[in-house]
Scaffold this motif. Structure first.
Motif, short mmCIF file in Angstrom:
data_model
loop_
_atom_site.label_atom_id
_atom_site.label_comp_id
_atom_site.label_asym_id
_atom_site.label_seq_id
_atom_site.Cartn_x
_atom_site.Cartn_y
_atom_site.Cartn_z
N UNK A 97 0.83 -1.21 0.00
CA UNK A 97 0.00 0.00 0.00
C UNK A 97 0.87 1.25 0.00
N UNK A 98 1.96 1.22 0.78
CA UNK A 98 2.91 2.34 0.75
C UNK A 98 3.49 2.52 -0.64
N UNK A 99 3.87 1.41 -1.26
CA UNK A 99 4.45 1.48 -2.60
C UNK A 99 3.45 2.06 -3.59
N UNK A 100 2.20 1.66 -3.49
CA UNK A 100 1.16 2.19 -4.38
C UNK A 100 0.98 3.70 -4.18
N UNK A 101 1.05 4.13 -2.90
CA UNK A 101 0.84 5.55 -2.62
C UNK A 101 1.98 6.40 -3.16
N UNK A 102 3.21 5.86 -3.19
CA UNK A 102 4.35 6.60 -3.72
C UNK A 102 4.55 6.36 -5.22
N UNK A 103 3.96 5.29 -5.70
CA UNK A 103 4.09 4.99 -7.13
C UNK A 103 5.44 4.41 -7.51
N UNK A 155 16.62 2.15 -4.04
CA UNK A 155 17.07 3.50 -3.67
C UNK A 155 15.92 4.38 -3.15
N UNK A 156 14.74 4.25 -3.77
CA UNK A 156 13.58 5.00 -3.29
C UNK A 156 13.17 4.50 -1.90
N UNK A 157 13.27 3.20 -1.71
CA UNK A 157 12.92 2.63 -0.41
C UNK A 157 13.84 3.11 0.69
N UNK A 158 15.13 3.26 0.39
CA UNK A 158 16.07 3.77 1.39
C UNK A 158 15.72 5.19 1.81
N UNK A 159 15.29 6.00 0.84
CA UNK A 159 14.90 7.39 1.17
C UNK A 159 13.62 7.42 1.99
N UNK A 160 12.65 6.57 1.62
CA UNK A 160 11.40 6.51 2.39
C UNK A 160 11.69 6.00 3.80
N UNK A 161 12.59 5.02 3.91
CA UNK A 161 12.96 4.50 5.22
C UNK A 161 13.57 5.59 6.10
N UNK A 162 14.41 6.41 5.50
CA UNK A 162 15.01 7.51 6.26
C UNK A 162 13.94 8.46 6.78
N UNK A 163 12.98 8.79 5.93
CA UNK A 163 11.87 9.65 6.36
C UNK A 163 11.00 8.94 7.39
N UNK A 164 10.79 7.64 7.20
CA UNK A 164 9.96 6.87 8.14
C UNK A 164 10.53 6.94 9.55
N UNK A 165 11.84 6.75 9.67
CA UNK A 165 12.48 6.82 10.99
C UNK A 165 12.29 8.20 11.61
N UNK A 166 12.41 9.21 10.80
CA UNK A 166 12.26 10.58 11.30
C UNK A 166 10.82 10.84 11.75
N UNK A 167 9.86 10.43 10.92
CA UNK A 167 8.45 10.70 11.21
C UNK A 167 7.99 9.92 12.44
#
Length: 308
Positions: A37-43, A59-71
């Protein structure tokens, strides 16, 4: 959304869909669907899969992971701050510490609890690499580790003390009658040391090799208590930080002898996530760490007792 981001963080920590789901208390299909569902929302694809197996992050997942930890970290901080305003400081503070600093953790948690009795603690013994990994994956709130020997990454630090090294041996043992010894001399004594995965062991190995001696311990353990118990028999010798030896308690059967040439030191301190928003629990821990650093900088620790 927060729940899905927490699933992503758990997957990064466990590197396995089934184990990540178990840690999160959900079924594996539930976790997999949430990530899709996350992947669908980011496309974009976030996770590399081999059939049903986890193969890593894109690479996109690594960036989302970085934001996920922050959020997720900021969300936890928000909840803690609101709870602190309602009820005072409470909750669960999780600290990972290297084995040589475990005994020193009581000097942080004891005054902390005296001021904030509704806070509970978990203290975990980990290698320096594991300490940093657990902070990064939000498994612990803070760590106690070396600050100046190997890369720390994105953390903030509060120096606590300089680790100095001592030969622990019986008075009748090799070098037991000396007031100080060199690293070259220590290298010729049968030693019990931490395992090579521990940063303290890597420090000691480098110092011994620099003195022209290859480390060949007769016993290895990942526990300082195990090493100290062997030294207390009077039949073993070890190299330990001076403050740890004092805290564990020296007896008539153990001598703590300074090691010189060189008189090496390494900084040990508190490490916390590098974030704009600090949780109330961590903020109070930083306050205690700074106060403790002031106490430890005074040469007054004798046999585990502070003399003012």
């Amino acid at each position: 959304m927060i729940e899905k981001l927490e699933y992503l963080i758990a997957l990064a920590r466990e590197r396995h869909f089934g184990r990540a789901a178990e840690v999160c208390g959900v079924s594996q299909p539930t976790l997999s669907i949430a990530i899709r569902t996350l992947e669908d929302s980011f496309g974009v694809l976030l996770v590399q899969r081999g059939g049903a197996r986890f193969r890593g992050f894109t690479p996109e997942g690594e960036r989302v992971l970085e934001w996920a930890r922050r959020i997720v970290a900021d969300t936890r901080a928000m909840h803690q701050e609101v709870d602190a305003l309602k009820r005072g400081l409470s909750g669960h503070l999780r600290i990972a510490a290297i084995p040589t600093a475990l005994a020193m953790s009581a000097m942080l948690t004891t005054p902390y609890r005296a001021k904030h009795p509704d806070v509970k603690f978990s203290i975990l013994s980990q290698t320096s690499i594991e300490v940093l990994g657990m902070i990064d994956n939000l498994e612990v709130d803070a760590g106690i580790t070396y600050l100046d020997n190997e890369p720390l990454g994105r953390v903030s630090t509060v120096p606590l003390y300089e680790e100095e090294y001592r030969l622990l041996t019986s008075p009748s043992g090799a070098l037991g009658n000396r007031d100080q010894v060199t690293w070259a001399e220590v290298g010729k004594v049968p030693l019990c040391l931490l395992t090579p995965a521990m940063q303290n062991r890597r420090i000691i190995d480098r110092l011994l090799r620099a003195a022209g001696v290859e480390p060949l311990p007769t016993l290895e353990s990942n526990s300082m208590i195990v090493l100290f118990a062997h030294v207390r028999t009077g039949q073993w010798a070890s190299i330990m930080p001076a403050k740890l030896a004092d805290t564990l308690g020296l007896t008539d059967s153990i001598r703590s002898i300074p090691i010189v040439e060189p008189a090496a030191t390494h900084a040990v301190g508190l490490v916390i996530p590098e974030r704009e928003v600090t949780t109330p629990l961590i903020g109070a821990l930083i306050t205690e760490a700074r106060q403790l650093a002031g106490v430890l900088s005074k040469p007054s620790l004798q046999n585990g007792v502070f003399v003012h």
